[in-house]
Design an enzyme around this catalytic site. Structure first.
Site, PDB file in Angstrom:
ATOM      1  N   ALA A 289       0.848  -1.205   0.000  1.00 43.46           N
ATOM      2  CA  ALA A 289       0.000   0.000   0.000  1.00 43.46           C
ATOM      3  C   ALA A 289       0.878   1.248   0.000  1.00 43.46           C
ATOM      4  CB  ALA A 289      -0.940  -0.039   1.190  1.00 43.46           C
ATOM      5  N   ARG A 290       1.254   1.698   1.183  1.00 43.86           N
ATOM      6  CA  ARG A 290       2.154   2.849   1.302  1.00 43.86           C
ATOM      7  C   ARG A 290       3.016   2.663   2.554  1.00 43.86           C
ATOM      8  NH1 ARG A 290       1.407   3.537  -3.150  1.00 43.86           N
ATOM      9  NH2 ARG A 290       0.705   5.366  -4.293  1.00 43.86           N
ATOM     10  N   GLU A 319      10.938   7.320  -0.327  1.00 44.04           N
ATOM     11  CA  GLU A 319      11.330   6.523  -1.502  1.00 44.04           C
ATOM     12  C   GLU A 319      12.241   7.330  -2.406  1.00 44.04           C
ATOM     13  OE1 GLU A 319       7.841   4.845  -3.364  1.00 44.04           O
ATOM     14  OE2 GLU A 319       7.376   3.641  -1.616  1.00 44.04           O
ATOM     15  N   HIS A 338       8.966  -0.440  -4.988  1.00 44.32           N
ATOM     16  CA  HIS A 338       7.652   0.060  -5.405  1.00 44.32           C
ATOM     17  C   HIS A 338       7.292  -0.445  -6.815  1.00 44.32           C
ATOM     18  CE1 HIS A 338       4.664   3.583  -4.677  1.00 44.32           C
ATOM     19  NE2 HIS A 338       4.086   2.631  -5.390  1.00 44.32           N
ATOM     20  N   GLY A 340       4.637  -2.568  -7.385  1.00 48.33           N
ATOM     21  CA  GLY A 340       3.268  -3.093  -7.434  1.00 48.33           C
ATOM     22  C   GLY A 340       2.570  -2.872  -8.769  1.00 48.33           C
TER      23      GLY A 340
END
Ligand SMILES: NC(=O)C1=CN([C@@H]2O[C@H](COP(=O)(O)OP(=O)(O)OC[C@H]3O[C@@H](n4cnc5c(N)ncnc54)[C@H](O)[C@@H]3O)[C@@H](O)[C@H]2O)C=CC1
Ligand SMILES: O=C(O)C(=O)COP(=O)(O)O
Length: 600
Positions: A289-290, A319, A338, A340
């Protein structure tokens, strides 16, 4: 859709004959907004508010694409706009470029903060987030600047869910660690004994698009899936055999936890020392998600204490994370940068989804993916079209009846309708636009209407007057009242002291039907002269002939009176703005007690 006459208030040179599409009812008085094509709204889209002016020599809008976007999306954008693909801009470079751009497209790597909107000088009208999470865009600042934010919410759902499942399985079987070990020349079969997924309980936190796809796939792997999401409908969970439970139950019973909620204030660091302490010892955690939903230092502590056995993380609060980030370096943590949404298929899909949304918004349509504006389906909008115009014009009329010096603070809007669930957001926004634009230099649109009203201390309350009868017509009438002000046309003030105007739509045309306590009937197509007079024969003729001598075309005239030979209000619709002299001559007609000229 037929073009409608929408005269502008602040630019008399935009004569009454200028025909603008409905889109303009949402836009500011931007002289070169006409450069956007007048395409029709499509199903599932609503019209909105674009108004930026491009200084580009090709007279096309300029779109800055600040992060890598799939080719199909770029092709779509280039058909409509000048596209500037400038990747890896520093924050300073982005700020200096942005004043030349009508739209900006980003992914998760660009911070679109307040400074970006401030640097745009009002030109930036759309930010397109080529993905789901909009936590990198300052939505409040966007709204304050009247900038629409759209995202691409569906095209990467499956990619994110697949990555969640990939991390779940990779973590349980130590794939990444074993891979690194073998590449380092080792053969550690005993060290990397994993755990099985089948029969284990997976808690999906955030049961939205990605969460439910993860749940579906996890069930296929034989897991027992529970979910927590305060806003998810139980039926949707039930349909795929998932039980919705409380947050404490989810984290207290799960062997695996997968996070799929957005990063918002309510979810920021929702996984912290306190919540880790409530988890089952040995729990395994996946986060696609985050990073910000986890207190990362608390996660390191929970890993070191053995509360969390393993974690698999695709996202980080910063990030890219620093090289020495304890989580990244932790032996029990599997990480990806990251990824996804990063499949070929998802990126092509996202690029098309965002390009369509941005182009649509620049054309004056709004893709159904607006993040900071109400979404009104096209069918509803089409039906409300004349009422939307009525709303803005009533706002404009009402505010022009306020005597100079009395600040507008309290506005009450009443909607008389037989429909119980009438969506009034659009109407309220247009009334706000009508009220605020004539008395300020801000431009108001669907995005910033509520904000602008609040900012200026204008309190707009709404009342729904329920009527019996058929639901066929959305609205019988709209009434706008401004309280606690003096009027420059006393007859517009009701017995209870508010300025009051009322209007309705007749044969598709908005009409003013009441001023104060006087019934009138004048179509809201040109401008209006309101006169209070002593009701007597010949008045219409007298005023009509003054206007005729001045070559002012009268479109409509109506007289509303309390009783014969008593006071009456005459409403005269005029196509052209009379000269001051002509208005003076009208004022000099002996039976006329007061009059006002109102521009629409
Ligand atoms: N790693 C990656 O590359 C990707 C990450 N994402 C992230 O995944 C998130 C979810 O994406 P979608 O499923 O498409 O969004 P979505 O909006 O369909 O689902 C989010 C769900 O979270 C729920 N939620 C809100 N507050 C919550 C809370 N306090 N506790 C539990 N649930 C809560 C909402 O009700 C909603 O059902 C995005 O916001 C984004 O941050 C999405 C795509 C790719
Ligand atoms: O869509 C999302 O929310 C994502 O996190 C994907 O981010 P990205 O577009 O790959 O930078």
């Amino acid at each position: 859709m037929a073009s409608l006459k929408i005269p502008t208030l602040r630019t008399p040179s935009h004569s009454l004959s200028s025909k603008l599409s409905l889109r303009s009812a949402f836009s500011a008085n931007f002289p070169n907004s006409a450069r956007f094509s007048r395409s029709q709204p499509q199903r599932g889209r609503v019209l909105i508010i674009t108004s930026a002016a491009s200084s580009s020599s090709s007279n096309k809008p300029t779109v800055l694409v600040a992060e890598k976007l799939g080719e199909a999306g770029l092709t779509l954008l280039k058909e409509f706009a000048d596209v500037d693909c400038s990747y890896n801009l520093s924050p300073k470079e982005l700020r200096s470029k942005i004043s030349l751009c009508d739209a900006l497209i980003v992914r998760s790597g660009t911070k679109v903060n307040r400074a970006v909107f401030e640097s745009s000088g009002g030109r930036l009208k759309v930010v397109g987030r080529a993905g789901v999470g909009i936590d990198n865009v300052d939505l409040a600042a966007a709204t304050e600047h009247g900038c629409l934010v759209v995202n691409a919410p569906t095209a990467n759902t499956v990619a994110a869910a697949e990555h969640g499942i990939a991390l779940l399985a990779a973590m349980a079987r130590n794939v990444a660690q074993a891979d690194a070990s073998i590449k380092a020349g080792k053969w550690q079969r005993n060290k990397y004994v994993g755990v099985s997924l089948v029969g284990k309980t997976l808690a999906v936190l955030g049961f939205g698009k990605v969460g439910s796809e993860v749940a579906r796939r996890a069930k296929g792997l034989g897991m027992h899936v529970i979910a927590h999401d305060p806003y998810a409908p139980a039926e949707r969970a039930c349909a795929i055999g998932v039980e919705l439970v409380s947050f404490d139950e989810a984290i207290g019973t799960a062997d695996f936890i997968s996070m799929h909620m957005p990063l918002i204030p309510a979810t920021s660091k929702m996984f912290n020392d306190e919540t880790f302490a409530k988890m089952k010892k040995g729990v395994r955690i996946v986060n696609v998600a985050r990073g910000g939903v986890v207190d990362e230092e608390a996660l390191v502590r929970a890993l070191d204490a053995g509360i969390v056995a393993q974690a698999a993380l695709d996202v980080f609060s910063e990030e890219p994370p620093k090289q020495d980030n304890k989580l990244v370096q932790h032996e029990m943590v599997t990480v990806t940068p990251h990824l996804g949404a990063s499949t070929m298929e998802a990126q092509e899909g996202v690029a098309i989804e965002i390009a369509e949304a941005v182009v649509g918004a620049l054309k004056g349509e709004l893709a159904a993916t607006a993040v900071n504006a109400p979404m009104v389906p096209a069918e509803v909008l089409l039906e409300l079209k004349p009422y939307v115009i009525l709303a803005e014009k009533l706002g404009r009329l009402a505010v022009q009846l306020v005597a100079g010096g009395s600040g507008v603070k309290t506005v009450k809007v009443s909607y008389a309708s037989s429909r119980p669930n009438l969506d009034t957001r659009l109407l309220r926004a247009m009334i706000t636009k009508g009220i605020i634009e004539p008395i300020s230099d801000v431009y108001v649109n669907l995005v910033n209407a509520d904000y602008t009203a609040k900012q200026r201390g204008v309190r707009i309350t709404e009342e729904h007057i329920h009527l019996d009868g058929s639901h066929e017509i959305p609205l019988e009438f709209i009434k706008v009242q401004i309280a606690d002000v003096k009027s420059k046309f006393a007859s517009a003030t009701s017995k209870s002291g508010e300025i009051k105007v009322e209007g309705r739509v007749k044969d598709g045309i908005p009409h003013l039907t009441k001023v104060g306590s006087f019934r009138v009937d004048v179509s809201l197509e040109g401008s209006i002269i309101l006169c209070r007079q002593v009701d007597q024969p010949g008045m219409i003729g007298k005023v009509g002939s003054i206007l005729g001598q001045e070559n002012v075309n009268v479109s409509f005239m109506s007289v509303g009176r309390v009783a014969p030979r008593k006071h009456a209000v005459m409403a005269i619709g005029v196509d052209d703005q009379p000269r001051k002299e002509s208005l003076k001559r009208i004022g000099e007609v002996p039976a006329i007690e007061e009059f006002v000229f109102l521009k629409l």
